[in-house]
Design an enzyme around this catalytic site. Structure first.
Site, PDB file in Angstrom:
ATOM      1  N   LYS A  14       0.839  -1.211   0.000  1.00  0.00           N
ATOM      2  CA  LYS A  14       0.000   0.000   0.000  1.00  0.00           C
ATOM      3  C   LYS A  14       0.871   1.258   0.000  1.00  0.00           C
ATOM      4  CE  LYS A  14      -2.833   0.631   3.659  1.00  0.00           C
ATOM      5  NZ  LYS A  14      -2.648   1.977   4.260  1.00  0.00           N
ATOM      6  N   GLN A  63       5.120   9.435   6.548  1.00  0.00           N
ATOM      7  CA  GLN A  63       4.137  10.291   5.869  1.00  0.00           C
ATOM      8  C   GLN A  63       4.577  11.749   5.936  1.00  0.00           C
ATOM      9  OE1 GLN A  63       0.340   9.312   7.594  1.00  0.00           O
ATOM     10  NE2 GLN A  63       0.365   7.244   6.736  1.00  0.00           N
ATOM     11  N   ASP A 112       2.876  -0.715  11.852  1.00  0.00           N
ATOM     12  CA  ASP A 112       1.533  -1.165  11.467  1.00  0.00           C
ATOM     13  C   ASP A 112       1.212  -2.577  11.955  1.00  0.00           C
ATOM     14  OD1 ASP A 112       0.980   1.235  10.265  1.00  0.00           O
ATOM     15  OD2 ASP A 112       1.617   0.571   8.268  1.00  0.00           O
TER      16      ASP A 112
HETATM   17  C1  S3P Z   1       2.948   4.940   6.049  1.00  0.00           C
HETATM   18  C2  S3P Z   1       3.619   5.334   7.154  1.00  0.00           C
HETATM   19  C3  S3P Z   1       3.234   4.940   8.511  1.00  0.00           C
HETATM   20  C4  S3P Z   1       2.242   3.804   8.534  1.00  0.00           C
HETATM   21  C5  S3P Z   1       1.180   3.954   7.504  1.00  0.00           C
HETATM   22  C6  S3P Z   1       1.789   4.036   6.124  1.00  0.00           C
HETATM   23  C7  S3P Z   1       3.410   5.409   4.743  1.00  0.00           C
HETATM   24  O1  S3P Z   1       2.702   6.082   9.130  1.00  0.00           O
HETATM   25  O2  S3P Z   1       1.666   3.686   9.810  1.00  0.00           O
HETATM   26  O3  S3P Z   1       0.292   2.861   7.553  1.00  0.00           O
HETATM   27  O4  S3P Z   1       3.048   4.819   3.714  1.00  0.00           O
HETATM   28  O5  S3P Z   1       4.160   6.390   4.710  1.00  0.00           O
HETATM   29  P1  S3P Z   1       3.698   7.120   9.834  1.00  0.00           P
HETATM   30  O6  S3P Z   1       5.002   7.039   9.146  1.00  0.00           O
HETATM   31  O7  S3P Z   1       3.086   8.449   9.707  1.00  0.00           O
HETATM   32  O8  S3P Z   1       3.805   6.606  11.234  1.00  0.00           O
END
Ligand code: S3P
Length: 414
Positions: A5, A152, A298
Site C-alpha cells: 500500500k 508520511q 503497522d
Molecule cells: C505509512 C507510514 C506509517 C504507517 C502507515 C503508512 C506510509 O505512518 O503507519 O500505515 O506509507 O508512509 P507514519 O510514518 O506516519 O507513522
C-alpha cells in the site's frame, strides 16, 4: 498478497508528477489507493486502471490542474498527507478531506513544515485537522527536523521539496520507512544523505517508470502470525516486500521463536523482496521498546495476538503513535482482546500482555480499523469457539482479498 500500500501510493503520486507514462504492476487494490487514483484523476492526470496494472500518464511537476471539488482520501492518512505535500507547490486551490477517522487524525505534523515552505494551508482547529484547504505557492526549501518519526511527514516534505527553490533537508528522531527515498533515487532524482539528514535539490526533472509493486509485508503479517499459531501450519507467501525499515515484525517474531524462513531474495526497483516460508512454532513473550517501533508500526494489532498466546510476558513501550492511527490501536486492541479472554493491559505508550491466554470465542468490533479487524480474525483461530467480528468492511481499505485468502488456507487444512 495485495501489492504494498505504501509503495502503491508513492508510485501513483510520483508517476503523476513525472514526465510521460508509468505503469504499476501488482498495485494495491485496496480502497485507500483507489481514493488516491480518483484524487489524481480529479487533478487532471489520465489514469487507466486494469485488474493487475495501472497506467498513469504523468503531467510533469507543473501539469496538474485545479480540482473542481474537494479531494476525498477516504480512510487514508498516507493518501491525504502525501497529496498535501504535492499540492503545496501547485499554483491553485485544493481541499483534502476524508472519513471521520481521517478527519480526527493529527495534521499539524505536515501543515507546519508545508507552511514554513510557503504554502497557505487552512484547516479545522487552525490546521490541526482535515479538511485542509491548500493554496499552493512558490515554495522554498527548508531544513526540517521532524519531532515524530513518520514516513508520511517525511514524504509530504520531500514531495513539496520537489517544487521548492533551493535544497530541502529533512531529519527525524528514528528512521521511518524509506520507500520515498528509494523510489526517488530509482527515478534518478538526486536525493542524498548528509549524516542523519536527507537532502533534496529543488525542481528535478524525472521521467515515468515501470514499477513492479512487491506484496505488502503488513498484509502478510496476519498470515505469518496465523501460520505460527495454528498447529500444523505450513504456509508459503511469495513476492513479499522486505524493506529493512518494515521487517521489524519478522525480527521480533523470530526472537519469540517463530519458524520463518526467507528464500529467493531479490530486488524490484530498489526494494528488496523475497518469499516467506512459515511453520507453526511455540512462541515466547518479548520486550519491545521505542527503537523497534517504527519498523513494525503497522504490525502491533497482529503482534498483540502473537503475544497474547505466547508463553510468558510481553511488554511494549514507546508506541504512543498507535493512538493516532486509523483508530487508537492501543485502546481498540485492549478492549477487543479482553472480550475474548486475553488479559491485556494498556499503558499510555503500549501494552502489557501476560501471555498464555486461553482465547474464548466472543463478539468483537473492528473500530472501523482494517488491521484491528484482521488481527481479531487471526486471534479467533486460536479460540475455543466461534468469534464474530462486527464492521469488517474496513478490511477492504488495504486487503480486499483477506477473507478469501483466509478461507482458502483454512479449507486446505481440512
Ligand atoms: C505509512 C507510514 C506509517 C504507517 C502507515 C503508512 C506510509 O505512518 O503507519 O500505515 O506509507 O508512509 P507514519 O510514518 O506516519 O507513522
Amino acid at each position: 498478497m495485495p501489492g504494498d500500500k505504501s509503495i502503491t501510493h508513492r508510485a501513483l503520486i510520483l508517476s503523476a508528477l513525472a514526465d510521460g507514462v508509468s505503469t504499476m504492476k501488482g498495485y494495491c487494490r485496496g480502497a485507500d489507493c483507489l481514493m488516491t487514483i480518483r484524487a489524481l484523476q480529479a487533478l487532471g492526470v489520465a489514469i487507466e486502471v486494469e485488474p493487475d496494472v495501472v497506467r498513469v500518464t504523468g503531467r510533469g511537476l507543473g501539469g496538474w490542474r485545479e480540482p473542481a471539488r474537494p479531494l476525498d482520501c477516504g480512510n487514508s492518512g498516507t493518501g491525504l498527507r502525501l497529496l498535501a505535500g504535492a499540492l503545496a507547490g501547485q499554483p491553485f486551490f485544493s481541499i483534502l478531506t476524508g472519513d471521520d477517522s481521517l478527519c480526527g487524525r493529527p495534521m499539524e505534523r505536515i501543515v507546519e513544515p508545508l507552511r514554513r515552505m510557503g504554502a497557505a494551508i487552512q484547516g479545522r482547529q487552525g490546521g490541526a485537522r482535515a479538511p485542509l484547504a491548500i493554496r499552493g505557492a512558490a515554495l522554498k526549501g527548508i531544513d526540517y527536523r521532524a519531532p515524530v518519526s513518520s514516513a508520511q511527514v517525511k514524504s509530504a516534505v520531500l514531495f513539496a521539496g520537489l517544487f521548492a527553490e533551493g535544497e530541502t533537508r529533512f531529519s527525524e528522531p528514528l528512521p521511518s520507512r524509506d520507500h520515498t527515498e528509494r523510489m526517488c533515487r530509482h527515478l534518478g532524482i538526486p536525493l542524498t544523505a548528509d549524516g542523519q539528514a536527507l537532502v533534496l535539490p529543488g525542481r528535478p526533472a524525472f521521467a515515468g517508470n515501470d514499477w513492479v509493486i512487491p506484496g505488502d509485508l503488513s498484509a502478510a503479517a496476519f498470515f505469518i502470525v496465523g501460520a505460527s499459531l495454528v498447529p500444523g501450519s505450513d504456509v508459503r507467501i511469495e513476492h513479499v516486500g522486505l524493506n529493512p525499515a518494515r521487517t521489524g515484525i519478522l525480527d521480533v517474531l523470530g526472537a519469540m521463536g517463530a519458524d520463518i524462513r526467507i528464500v529467493n531474495r531479490r530486488d524490484d526497483a530498489g526494494e528488496p523482496v523475497g518469499d516467506l516460508e512459515v511453520r507453526a512454532a511455540p512462541l515466547r513473550g518479548i520486550t519491545v521498546g521505542a527503537a523497534q517501533v517504527p519498523a513494525m508500526i503497522d504490525e502491533f494489532p497482529i503482534f498483540c495476538v502473537a503475544a497474547a498466546v505466547a508463553d510468558g510476558d510481553t511488554v511494549v513501550t514507546g508506541a504512543e503513535e498507535l493512538r493516532v492511527k486509523e483508530t487508537d490501536r492501543i485502546r481498540a486492541m485492549t478492549e477487543e482482546l479482553r472480550k475474548i479472554n486475553v488479559p491485556v493491559r494498556d499503558t499510555p505508550d503500549g501494552f502489557v500482555l501476560p501471555g498464555g491466554a486461553a482465547v474464548r470465542g466472543g463478539t468483537c468490533m473492528s473500530h472501523g480499523d482494517h488491521r484491528v479487524a484482521m488481527a481479531l480474525a487471526i486471534a479467533a483461530l486460536t479460540g475455543d469457539g466461534p468469534t464474530t467480528i462486527l464492521d469488517t468492511d474496513c478490511i477492504a481499505t488495504s486487503f480486499p482479498g483477506f477473507h478469501d485468502n483466509l478461507l482458502e488456507l483454512l479449507t486446505l487444512s481440512d
